[in-house]
Every structure is written in structure tokens, then in C-alpha cells.
Design a protein around this motif. Sequence first.
Motif, PDB file in Angstrom:
ATOM      1  N   TYR A 187       0.994  -1.251   0.058  1.00 32.27           N
ATOM      2  CA  TYR A 187       0.112  -0.146   0.214  1.00 32.27           C
ATOM      3  C   TYR A 187       0.875   1.459   0.008  1.00 32.27           C
ATOM      4  CZ  TYR A 187      -3.597   3.271   1.401  1.00 32.27           C
ATOM      5  OH  TYR A 187      -4.442   4.494   1.584  1.00 32.27           O
ATOM      6  N   LYS A 188       1.731   1.152   0.586  1.00 28.67           N
ATOM      7  CA  LYS A 188       2.781   2.417   0.775  1.00 28.67           C
ATOM      8  C   LYS A 188       3.569   2.626  -0.606  1.00 28.67           C
ATOM      9  CE  LYS A 188       4.036   1.559   5.736  1.00 28.67           C
ATOM     10  NZ  LYS A 188       5.028   1.043   6.660  1.00 28.67           N
ATOM     11  N   GLY A 189       3.607   1.636  -1.339  1.00 28.36           N
ATOM     12  CA  GLY A 189       4.407   1.749  -2.546  1.00 28.36           C
ATOM     13  C   GLY A 189       3.312   2.222  -3.726  1.00 28.36           C
ATOM     14  N   LEU A 190       2.120   2.394  -3.459  1.00 28.81           N
ATOM     15  CA  LEU A 190       1.008   2.925  -4.596  1.00 28.81           C
ATOM     16  C   LEU A 190       1.177   4.623  -4.463  1.00 28.81           C
ATOM     17  CD1 LEU A 190      -1.917   0.372  -4.002  1.00 28.81           C
ATOM     18  CD2 LEU A 190       0.058   0.055  -5.432  1.00 28.81           C
ATOM     19  N   THR A 191       0.736   4.994  -5.708  1.00 25.09           N
ATOM     20  CA  THR A 191       0.613   6.480  -5.914  1.00 25.09           C
ATOM     21  C   THR A 191      -1.055   6.383  -5.273  1.00 25.09           C
ATOM     22  OG1 THR A 191      -0.412   6.227  -8.000  1.00 25.09           O
ATOM     23  CG2 THR A 191       2.079   6.439  -8.000  1.00 25.09           C
ATOM     24  N   THR A 192      -1.217   7.748  -5.322  1.00 27.04           N
ATOM     25  CA  THR A 192      -2.661   8.210  -4.702  1.00 27.04           C
ATOM     26  C   THR A 192      -3.695   7.742  -5.908  1.00 27.04           C
ATOM     27  OG1 THR A 192      -1.952  10.227  -3.449  1.00 27.04           O
ATOM     28  CG2 THR A 192      -4.181  10.105  -4.061  1.00 27.04           C
ATOM     29  N   GLU A 193      -3.392   7.852  -6.870  1.00 29.29           N
ATOM     30  CA  GLU A 193      -4.357   7.450  -8.035  1.00 29.29           C
ATOM     31  C   GLU A 193      -4.433   5.721  -8.007  1.00 29.29           C
ATOM     32  OE1 GLU A 193      -1.976   9.506  -8.531  1.00 29.29           O
ATOM     33  OE2 GLU A 193      -2.767  11.371  -9.255  1.00 29.29           O
ATOM     34  N   GLN A 194      -3.250   5.290  -7.921  1.00 27.19           N
ATOM     35  CA  GLN A 194      -3.148   3.603  -7.685  1.00 27.19           C
ATOM     36  C   GLN A 194      -4.080   3.355  -6.650  1.00 27.19           C
ATOM     37  OE1 GLN A 194       0.960   2.988  -7.847  1.00 27.19           O
ATOM     38  NE2 GLN A 194       1.082   2.784 -10.160  1.00 27.19           N
ATOM     39  N   ARG A 195      -3.981   3.705  -5.354  1.00 27.20           N
ATOM     40  CA  ARG A 195      -4.678   3.445  -4.335  1.00 27.20           C
ATOM     41  C   ARG A 195      -6.182   3.566  -4.569  1.00 27.20           C
ATOM     42  NH1 ARG A 195      -1.173   6.334   0.596  1.00 27.20           N
ATOM     43  NH2 ARG A 195       0.708   5.280  -0.045  1.00 27.20           N
ATOM     44  N   PHE A 196      -6.421   4.768  -5.276  1.00 20.96           N
ATOM     45  CA  PHE A 196      -7.940   4.879  -5.405  1.00 20.96           C
ATOM     46  C   PHE A 196      -8.724   3.993  -6.338  1.00 20.96           C
ATOM     47  CE2 PHE A 196     -11.253   6.730  -8.133  1.00 20.96           C
ATOM     48  CZ  PHE A 196     -12.227   7.406  -7.364  1.00 20.96           C
ATOM     49  N   LEU A 197      -7.810   3.602  -7.648  1.00 20.75           N
ATOM     50  CA  LEU A 197      -8.259   2.694  -8.507  1.00 20.75           C
ATOM     51  C   LEU A 197      -8.434   1.347  -7.785  1.00 20.75           C
ATOM     52  CD1 LEU A 197      -6.370   3.658 -11.631  1.00 20.75           C
ATOM     53  CD2 LEU A 197      -8.811   3.977 -10.957  1.00 20.75           C
ATOM     54  N   VAL A 198      -7.494   0.900  -7.147  1.00 18.76           N
ATOM     55  CA  VAL A 198      -7.513  -0.623  -6.378  1.00 18.76           C
ATOM     56  C   VAL A 198      -8.639  -0.369  -5.478  1.00 18.76           C
ATOM     57  CG1 VAL A 198      -6.316  -2.059  -4.859  1.00 18.76           C
ATOM     58  CG2 VAL A 198      -5.312  -0.734  -6.640  1.00 18.76           C
ATOM     59  N   MET A 199      -8.835   0.514  -4.682  1.00 25.76           N
ATOM     60  CA  MET A 199     -10.099   0.476  -3.743  1.00 25.76           C
ATOM     61  C   MET A 199     -11.367   0.563  -4.285  1.00 25.76           C
ATOM     62  SD  MET A 199     -10.868   3.458  -0.736  1.00 25.76           S
ATOM     63  CE  MET A 199     -11.278   4.551  -1.828  1.00 25.76           C
ATOM     64  N   MET A 200     -11.454   1.369  -5.359  1.00 24.48           N
ATOM     65  CA  MET A 200     -12.799   1.567  -5.981  1.00 24.48           C
ATOM     66  C   MET A 200     -13.155   0.320  -6.868  1.00 24.48           C
ATOM     67  SD  MET A 200     -13.825   4.478  -4.963  1.00 24.48           S
ATOM     68  CE  MET A 200     -15.249   4.693  -5.719  1.00 24.48           C
ATOM     69  N   VAL A 201     -12.066  -0.491  -7.592  1.00 27.81           N
ATOM     70  CA  VAL A 201     -12.489  -1.591  -8.262  1.00 27.81           C
ATOM     71  C   VAL A 201     -12.514  -2.992  -7.517  1.00 27.81           C
ATOM     72  CG1 VAL A 201     -11.684  -2.924 -10.213  1.00 27.81           C
ATOM     73  CG2 VAL A 201     -11.539  -0.441 -10.387  1.00 27.81           C
ATOM     74  N   TYR A 202     -11.645  -2.833  -6.660  1.00 26.92           N
ATOM     75  CA  TYR A 202     -11.481  -4.448  -5.814  1.00 26.92           C
ATOM     76  C   TYR A 202     -11.939  -4.413  -4.565  1.00 26.92           C
ATOM     77  CZ  TYR A 202      -8.504  -5.959  -9.904  1.00 26.92           C
ATOM     78  OH  TYR A 202      -8.187  -6.466 -11.054  1.00 26.92           O
ATOM     79  N   ARG A 203     -11.944  -3.188  -4.114  1.00 29.33           N
ATOM     80  CA  ARG A 203     -12.659  -2.796  -2.665  1.00 29.33           C
ATOM     81  C   ARG A 203     -14.409  -2.664  -2.706  1.00 29.33           C
ATOM     82  NH1 ARG A 203     -15.252  -3.456   1.157  1.00 29.33           N
ATOM     83  NH2 ARG A 203     -14.662  -2.711   3.422  1.00 29.33           N
ATOM     84  N   LYS A 204     -14.563  -1.892  -3.811  1.00 29.81           N
ATOM     85  CA  LYS A 204     -15.998  -1.452  -3.631  1.00 29.81           C
ATOM     86  C   LYS A 204     -16.563  -2.161  -5.001  1.00 29.81           C
ATOM     87  CE  LYS A 204     -15.420   2.972  -1.362  1.00 29.81           C
ATOM     88  NZ  LYS A 204     -16.234   2.836  -0.300  1.00 29.81           N
ATOM     89  N   GLY A 205     -15.949  -2.692  -5.802  1.00 32.05           N
ATOM     90  CA  GLY A 205     -16.761  -3.512  -6.932  1.00 32.05           C
ATOM     91  C   GLY A 205     -17.177  -2.573  -8.193  1.00 32.05           C
ATOM     92  N   MET A 206     -16.365  -1.392  -8.094  1.00 30.86           N
ATOM     93  CA  MET A 206     -16.978  -0.413  -9.312  1.00 30.86           C
ATOM     94  C   MET A 206     -16.262  -0.956 -10.494  1.00 30.86           C
ATOM     95  SD  MET A 206     -16.189   3.792  -9.343  1.00 30.86           S
ATOM     96  CE  MET A 206     -17.409   4.071  -8.160  1.00 30.86           C
ATOM     97  N   ARG A 207     -16.838  -0.665 -11.521  1.00 32.63           N
ATOM     98  CA  ARG A 207     -16.302  -0.903 -12.775  1.00 32.63           C
ATOM     99  C   ARG A 207     -15.130  -0.209 -13.302  1.00 32.63           C
ATOM    100  NH1 ARG A 207     -18.490  -4.756 -15.257  1.00 32.63           N
ATOM    101  NH2 ARG A 207     -20.652  -5.467 -15.477  1.00 32.63           N
ATOM    102  N   GLN A 208     -14.090  -0.741 -13.918  1.00 29.30           N
ATOM    103  CA  GLN A 208     -13.036  -0.078 -13.888  1.00 29.30           C
ATOM    104  C   GLN A 208     -13.102   1.416 -14.829  1.00 29.30           C
ATOM    105  OE1 GLN A 208      -9.569  -2.722 -15.284  1.00 29.30           O
ATOM    106  NE2 GLN A 208      -9.083  -1.057 -17.006  1.00 29.30           N
ATOM    107  N   LYS A 209     -13.914   1.223 -15.839  1.00 28.98           N
ATOM    108  CA  LYS A 209     -13.947   2.409 -16.515  1.00 28.98           C
ATOM    109  C   LYS A 209     -14.737   3.585 -15.844  1.00 28.98           C
ATOM    110  CE  LYS A 209     -16.155   3.925 -21.106  1.00 28.98           C
ATOM    111  NZ  LYS A 209     -16.677   3.817 -22.400  1.00 28.98           N
ATOM    112  N   GLN A 210     -15.695   3.145 -14.965  1.00 24.79           N
ATOM    113  CA  GLN A 210     -16.251   4.285 -14.012  1.00 24.79           C
ATOM    114  C   GLN A 210     -15.285   4.874 -13.213  1.00 24.79           C
ATOM    115  OE1 GLN A 210     -19.800   2.685 -12.122  1.00 24.79           O
ATOM    116  NE2 GLN A 210     -20.144   4.688 -10.930  1.00 24.79           N
ATOM    117  N   ALA A 211     -14.734   3.958 -12.523  1.00 20.25           N
ATOM    118  CA  ALA A 211     -13.291   4.376 -11.595  1.00 20.25           C
ATOM    119  C   ALA A 211     -12.466   5.457 -12.336  1.00 20.25           C
ATOM    120  CB  ALA A 211     -12.692   3.312 -11.051  1.00 20.25           C
TER     121      ALA A 211
END
Length: 263
Positions: A187-211
Motif C-alpha cells: 500500500y505504501k508503494g502505490l500512488t494516490t491514483e493507484q490506491r484510489f483505483l484499487v480501492m474502487m475496483v477491488y474493494r467497492k466493486g466499481m467498474r474499471q472505466k467508471q473509476a
Amino acid sequence: MEFTIEKAYKNAITRWAKILWPKELFARHVDCVRSNDVKPVYLEDLYLAGAAGFRIDPAWEVIDAELSGRIMNSLSNMPLADMTPQDAWSETLAKVIDDDTEKDPLPDGRRPAKIIRYRGLVKLLNYLIVISKRIAIQRNRKKKPDYFLSALEGFDRAATNAADSPEKRLITKDTMKLVFERLQDAYKGLTTEQRFLVMMVYRKGMRQKQAGKMLGFSESKTTRHLKKAIEIIKQSFASTEGIDLTAEVETAFATLWQKAWTQ
């Protein structure tokens, strides 16, 4: 042939002015394709795919903008298992953006993208449609998924088995501690944008395009950032000893994946 390359290059830079791939590099790429007794027909498409293969970002923007809709439309009438045409296109992007380890590194040390393998014998659109359909067919055959991604996607199904023996629970506890430490490091190695995308797609189940749209990213840029994030997380476990990829570990990982976002 030199005249043909010159004409194709002029047409390409007129059509896609933002790509800015030097003519000498394009000509060298054409020569490389031709060295294998291949006679490329669609040279402008070869320019676009070659530029994308050499990691020139505007080329990916063009591919996303001009080809994605037509590819998804082509996929809309075929069986896709549990995927949508959007999912199939996202996986196609991930596949052709992936590193081509058979090619020499680029001057900046990165590997070319696998789309560099396109040889201009058919239209680039048709080439990508074939890849998308193969992905859909493989998915329809229920090909075994990537362990790591299946663990991420299954975080909401994680549960502790109360019937486990004390020894098994102890092993799981130790494993969970190790896995959680690796997750924190990743987690410490991810950028802010990467953290956001991983959280939205793999944590919240949002579609990749939408995130990606929430960050103002195109689909190709979203795919690149998400792919890099997953590779960073995977790398955190690459040198870890003592983790056997059992069902218990998958459950432990999935549980910790959910917990990680609350800490």
C-alpha cells in the motif's frame, strides 16, 4: 518501399498529430516486421500499434477513443460468460499493454507492450477483435482465474471456519499476520491514483472505466495504472517464503484485504 513508408507516415501524423513518433523509428519498426518475410499491408495501423508498443501514451488514447466502441459492439452478440463487452475490452487492453519480454528493452528501460507484435497484415481493429473474442472464449470455458485477482475479488466472501483444528487456526493466524504486513508494505508503494483505483475496483466493486472517469483518466490510462498497482502488490509477495497458496490462505488474504482498507 521507402516511398510507401513516407506516404504512410505523412498520413499517420496528419491523422494523429499528438502521437509524435519519429519517422526513423517507424521505418525501423517496419523493417523489423519485414525482416521476418512479412509484407505489412496496413502501414498506418502499423504506425499506431508500433507507437503504442513503444509506450507512447497518446497512441493508447487514440486506440481507446477510435476502436473501443467498435470492438465492444462486435462482442455484444457473442457469449461472454460472466463478462460484459466492456469487461472483454478491458481485458484485451490489459493483454496488449502487458510487457513483451521477448523484445529488447526500450531506451528508458521499460519493455515494449505486446501490441508491438501486430504486423499490419490485417486492420488493427480486426486484430484486437480477434484477441477480445479469444479472451471471451477462454472465459466461457471457465479457465482457472489468476489466484491473486480471484482472492481480491472474493474478499466479500471470506469467512473463518470454526471447525478448524487449533493447529490449523494457528497456521492461519501466522499467515494472516505475514500477509497483512505485505499488504501494508504494498500500500505504501502505490500512488494516490493507484490506491484510489484499487480501492474502487477491488474493494467497492466499481467498474474499471467508471473509476477511471472519476480521475479524469481514459480507459487505457486506467488500465495501465491499475495493472501497475496490481503488479506492485503482487511483487510484495513474490519473495515471501512460508505462504502456501491453499484455500485457507486465500480466505485469510481476502479477509485481510477487506481489513486493510479500514486501517
